[in-house]
Write a protein that holds these residues in place. Structure first.
Motif, PDB file in Angstrom:
ATOM      1  N   UNK A   1      64.141  15.525 -48.731  1.00 20.81           N
ATOM      2  CA  UNK A   1      63.317  16.511 -49.062  1.00 20.81           C
ATOM      3  C   UNK A   1      63.419  17.619 -48.679  1.00 20.81           C
ATOM      4  N   UNK A   2      62.789  18.414 -49.646  1.00 19.29           N
ATOM      5  CA  UNK A   2      63.091  19.396 -49.884  1.00 19.29           C
ATOM      6  C   UNK A   2      61.146  20.363 -49.246  1.00 19.29           C
ATOM      7  N   UNK A   3      61.301  20.898 -47.971  1.00 23.11           N
ATOM      8  CA  UNK A   3      59.846  21.249 -47.877  1.00 23.11           C
ATOM      9  C   UNK A   3      59.730  22.627 -47.121  1.00 23.11           C
ATOM     10  N   UNK A   4      59.102  23.966 -46.763  1.00 27.29           N
ATOM     11  CA  UNK A   4      59.189  24.678 -45.985  1.00 27.29           C
ATOM     12  C   UNK A   4      59.388  25.712 -46.692  1.00 27.29           C
ATOM     13  N   UNK A   5      58.898  25.851 -48.226  1.00 27.90           N
ATOM     14  CA  UNK A   5      58.695  27.057 -49.020  1.00 27.90           C
ATOM     15  C   UNK A   5      58.181  27.617 -49.699  1.00 27.90           C
ATOM     16  N   UNK A   6      57.475  28.715 -50.604  1.00 30.70           N
ATOM     17  CA  UNK A   6      55.970  28.858 -50.565  1.00 30.70           C
ATOM     18  C   UNK A   6      56.348  27.841 -52.373  1.00 30.70           C
ATOM     19  N   UNK A   7      57.614  28.835 -52.783  1.00 30.20           N
ATOM     20  CA  UNK A   7      57.835  28.301 -53.749  1.00 30.20           C
ATOM     21  C   UNK A   7      57.752  27.066 -54.845  1.00 30.20           C
ATOM     22  N   UNK A   8      57.663  25.482 -53.934  1.00 22.91           N
ATOM     23  CA  UNK A   8      57.486  24.412 -54.325  1.00 22.91           C
ATOM     24  C   UNK A   8      56.176  24.295 -54.822  1.00 22.91           C
ATOM     25  N   UNK A   9      56.144  23.038 -54.858  1.00 24.12           N
ATOM     26  CA  UNK A   9      55.013  22.569 -55.375  1.00 24.12           C
ATOM     27  C   UNK A   9      53.757  23.125 -54.011  1.00 24.12           C
ATOM     28  N   UNK A  10      52.609  22.924 -54.576  1.00 12.66           N
ATOM     29  CA  UNK A  10      51.681  23.534 -53.464  1.00 12.66           C
ATOM     30  C   UNK A  10      51.757  22.420 -52.410  1.00 12.66           C
ATOM     31  N   UNK A  11      51.249  23.249 -50.998  1.00 10.61           N
ATOM     32  CA  UNK A  11      51.230  22.108 -49.866  1.00 10.61           C
ATOM     33  C   UNK A  11      49.949  22.414 -49.096  1.00 10.61           C
TER      34      UNK A  11
END
Length: 843
Positions: free
Chosen positions: A622-632
């Motif tokens: 799991x990769x998170x914490x970046x706004x370039x990823x899918x909307x969260x």
């Protein structure tokens, strides 16, 4: 200066004013050693010096010369204590974890040398870890981990060892997890904020012998002591502090509003009122202003009828009328990782490493504030050391870092000190609630009125009374919220905003009604409360031996009492949430622009995807914490898990369909995007408000607490807590239990210890360190039993809603009712300090 660092001889330069913590972090690059308080209180900076633990934030750098220093990195990741912390999930955000691990490892080594594999008692563990604080409240897991490690249960780290429950556990127990305060970029400068010493003043000229950025509102009026005025930057923090001391500000001091008798108006114009910060979440209820009072904002239901019934009962003697005034103190968020930001401009693109609960939201706000296209803003929040509602917007540290970076053409890091955090990092507003509660002849709820007067400093939007609209059926009720604006630091949303003070009043009123009627307090709540999910909790709570066997506390020095309180919480979600899954090198990588503030978002997503696709743990990343990823979503209002988990399940279904008969090795690069499906019955809100939607139904909680009251010293000690939570499916039970245990601990802090204090003449915050502002430590943790009721959410994709707030909001009220049972005296004011208790039981 030479010393041994994790077994290797090193030679580093050090300035006379530097500490060992600064040398380790800034010169040796060992950022596992955290600085959270700076005064040796919290334990986050703990290291071993010649085999003994030491607070490295207080230790002069020169004191380490020719000695052996061991940091968390030096434990290697395979110490039995580290394995135990991972196995028992003895952590949440992880910012305090390295210090705990170092101290616990030293304790275990001593214990084993003296006692073999005998298990230490809770009291012995608490004494050993007394110098450590965890704002997330993960103490129950710490107890379990240390006891198990000392007993030899984690000596074997081979293939048979259990995998950590939390997917990022290894990085947190070894100090490898990288937080915003740990980020160092090439050419980075350190920024410092210059703050107002006055509670109310007009700022004129600002003089400084170098580049400076102003942080003032448009009218150049500061409205509380500690408000940001300007910021400067320099190559080192010491140089930046020296630079800040050279800034000269012309203040035209204005009369300050620090009490109800002060006549100066804090916001004299409509324009200034529009700029007032917010103390709540969601839309601001309309209300009129009268000087420094805003309100009432009303949420009444047949309010006139309620007033008439209560007035008549009062005239008739009020035998079934409960009337009282309750107050709560101002509670500081004080996350272990302070607010912080590292900003860098790159060819018109803005790059931000930021400690935030809202990667997507902050990216949107930054693009709007600095007039950038969305794709030119890049947010990174790899690990976040807690939030609790204080890190959902672009805050002053972010603004200062961005403006200084643009001014200097270099990366700039701004991290608040603990004193700044306790002044300007956010607080739960204090509230005064006037309650009247009326029962009819048959014991049903006939009417109630609640007027809540919020003390939110310069903020508006206190909404404590508003929440009472949704509790205990549809009896007539007049509900009014008022803001009393003063020249004090702003209140902001804090874990279940508005609910803890409302329940502190309402649930004690309900308890008092049960006492007057001679009725079991749980039975009365069950009659008044129409929520079927809470009925299941009432039934279970009434069968607890702790409740069923409660006895007359007697008249001795130490008296035991048991109290109960109930709660509900709206079900929030972000319907726009997406999760992208990509097949990469035989594994599935999930990417989403959400953040993990310690609540376990990584683990929830990983477990959902792994389970849906039948994969092993190592096959999902799991990769998170970046706004370039899918909307969260934003990690607020308990909306994260009910948003991301269904989106992850949808993504897994799509990937399974796209894979067909192919293996992962045969589908390299395959990518799908899952979306959060719509609830079967739709939502209460016809469209999202600031990305949030309100779903149908309320989560519920019932809390039963046993306390021991020392009537000589006035101390209240919770001994056992049962917390029943009705929030549907629990995706990762151990992490959910950990979060609820932490919620109980925070509720204990709210009830017994926490209260921001100011100088009454200047508004200056006096509780500006973790000695004077007291949060619960491990010894304050009772035995906690968490029960999950998982039924009743079939209309929700995934069948589960958030539980991070519902678990904490009723704890203080349950303690108040337990104190009443133990002593016969009902506490009306939070926190329940020893002086208040002794005065109360003495009258």
């Amino acid at each position: 200066m030479e010393f041994s660092l994790n077994g290797k001889l090193v030679d580093v330069g050090a300035e006379p004013e530097e500490t060992v913590a600064q040398v380790l972090r800034e010169r040796a690059g060992l950022t596992g050693t955290k600085v959270a308080c700076g005064t040796g209180v919290c334990g986050a900076c703990t290291v071993l010096v010649d085999g003994r633990t030491a607070a490295s934030c207080l230790m002069p750098a020169g004191a380490a010369a020719d000695r052996e220093v061991t940091t968390v990195e030096g434990l290697g990741g395979d110490h039995p204590v580290q394995r135990a912390f991972a196995a028992h999930d003895a952590l949440q955000c992880g910012y305090c974890t390295p210090g705990f691990v170092v101290e616990a490892a030293a304790f275990m080594d001593r214990w084993r040398a003296e006692h073999g594999t005998a298990e230490p008692s809770r009291e012995q563990i608490a004494a050993a870890l007394a110098g450590h604080l965890c704002r997330c409240g993960a103490y129950a897991g710490v107890y379990a981990a240390v006891a198990a490690a000392c007993a030899g249960e984690h000596d074997d780290g081979g293939e048979g060892a259990a995998a950590p429950v939390r997917v990022e556990a290894l990085s947190k127990i070894t100090g490898a997890a990288r937080y915003t305060a740990d980020v160092v970029l090439e050419g980075q400068l350190e920024g410092v904020i210059v703050r107002s010493p006055h509670p109310h003043a007009k700022v004129g000229e600002i003089r400084y012998d170098g580049p400076l950025t102003e942080l003032l509102p448009p009218d150049r009026v500061v409205r509380y002591a500690g408000q940001p005025v300007a910021a400067v930057a320099a190559p080192t923090r010491a140089e930046a502090l020296a630079a800040a001391a050279r800034v000269e500000v012309d203040y035209a001091v204005l009369p300050a509003v620090l009490s109800a008798e002060d006549e100066t108006v804090v916001y004299p114009t409509g324009e200034s009122r529009k700029g007032a910060p917010r103390a709540n979440e969601g839309p601001l209820a309309s209300a009129k202003w009268n000087g420094n009072v805003r309100g009432p904002a009303s949420m009444s239901w047949r309010g006139g009828t309620a007033v008439k019934r209560i007035g008549k009962a009062r005239d008739d003697g009020g035998r079934t009328l409960v009337e009282a005034t309750f107050t709560t103190g101002v509670q500081a968020h004080t996350c272990m990782e302070p607010h912080g930001c590292v900003a860098r401009w790159d060819g018109g693109d803005l790059h931000l490493h930021v400690s935030t609960q809202a990667v997507t939201r902050v990216a949107e706000q930054a693009a709007k504030r600095w007039k950038l296209r969305p794709e030119r803003v890049h947010i990174v929040a790899e690990h976040v050391g807690g939030g609790f509602g204080s890190k959902v917007n672009v805050t002053s540290d972010v603004v200062a870092a961005v403006e200084l970076s643009r001014l200097h053409g270099a990366p700039v890091r701004v991290v608040l000190t603990r004193a700044e955090e306790l002044v300007d990092g956010g607080t739960r507003p204090g509230v005064r609630i006037e309650l009247a509660l009326l029962a009819d002849a048959g014991g049903g709820l006939s009417a109630f009125t609640m007027d809540a007067h919020g003390d939110s400093g310069v903020s508006i939007g206190s909404n404590a009374a508003w929440h009472s609209r949704f509790f205990y059926g549809n009896a007539p009720r007049r509900i009014r919220d008022y803001d009393h604006v003063t020249n004090r630091a702003p209140g902001i949303p804090f874990r279940g905003p508005g609910l803890p003070p409302m329940l502190w009043a309402l649930e004690q009123g309900v308890d008092e009604m049960a006492l007057r009627r001679g009725e079991d307090p749980i039975a009365l709540r069950r009659r008044w409360d129409g929520n079927a999910k809470r009925h299941a909790l009432y039934d279970r709570a009434s069968d607890l031996p702790m409740w069923r066997d409660r006895a007359d506390p007697g008249d001795g020095r130490l008296r035991r009492g048991v109290g109960v309180a109930a709660a509900n919480y709206m079900y929030f979600l972000d319907p726009g949430t997406k999760v992208a899954l990509t097949v990469e090198q035989g594994a599935v990588v999930a990417r989403i622009a959400v953040q993990d503030i310690g609540t376990g978002s990584r683990t929830v997503i990983a477990e959902v995807v792994r389970s849906a696709l039948g994969l092993r743990r190592g096959q999902v990343r799991v990769e998170l914490g970046r706004n370039e990823h899918a909307y969260g979503p934003t990690s607020a209002s308990s909306c994260t898990t009910p948003s991301v988990a269904p989106a992850a399940e949808d993504a897994a279904r799509r990937l399974r369909k796209a894979l067909g008969a192919r293996s992962l090795e045969e589908a390299e690069g395959l990518r799908v995007v899952g979306r959060r499906p719509r609830d079967r019955r739709g939502y209460v809100t016809p469209f999202p408000l600031d990305h949030f939607a309100i779903g149908r139904g309320f989560s519920g909680a019932v809390v039963v607490t046993e306390v021991e009251v020392d009537t000589l010293l006035g101390r209240v000690r919770p001994t056992r807590v049962w917390c029943g939570v009705a929030a549907g499916r629990v995706y990762v039970p151990r992490l959910a239990r950990n979060q609820c245990e932490g919620g109980v601990v925070q509720g204990i802090g709210y009830a017994l210890f926490e209260q921001r204090q100011e100088d009454p003449a200047t508004g200056t915050v006096l509780t500006a360190n973790l000695e004077d502002y007291r949060i619960p430590g491990i010894a304050d943790t009772p035995e906690i039993d968490v029960y999950f009721h998982t039924e009743g959410w079939d209309h929700v994709p995934g069948r589960g809603v958030g539980l991070g707030e519902i678990c904490t909001v009723a704890v203080a009220a349950s303690i108040g009712n337990a104190v009443r049972h133990a002593t016969g005296w009902r506490p009306h004011d939070l926190p329940v300090r020893p002086d208040r208790l002794l005065e109360g039981i003495g009258t």
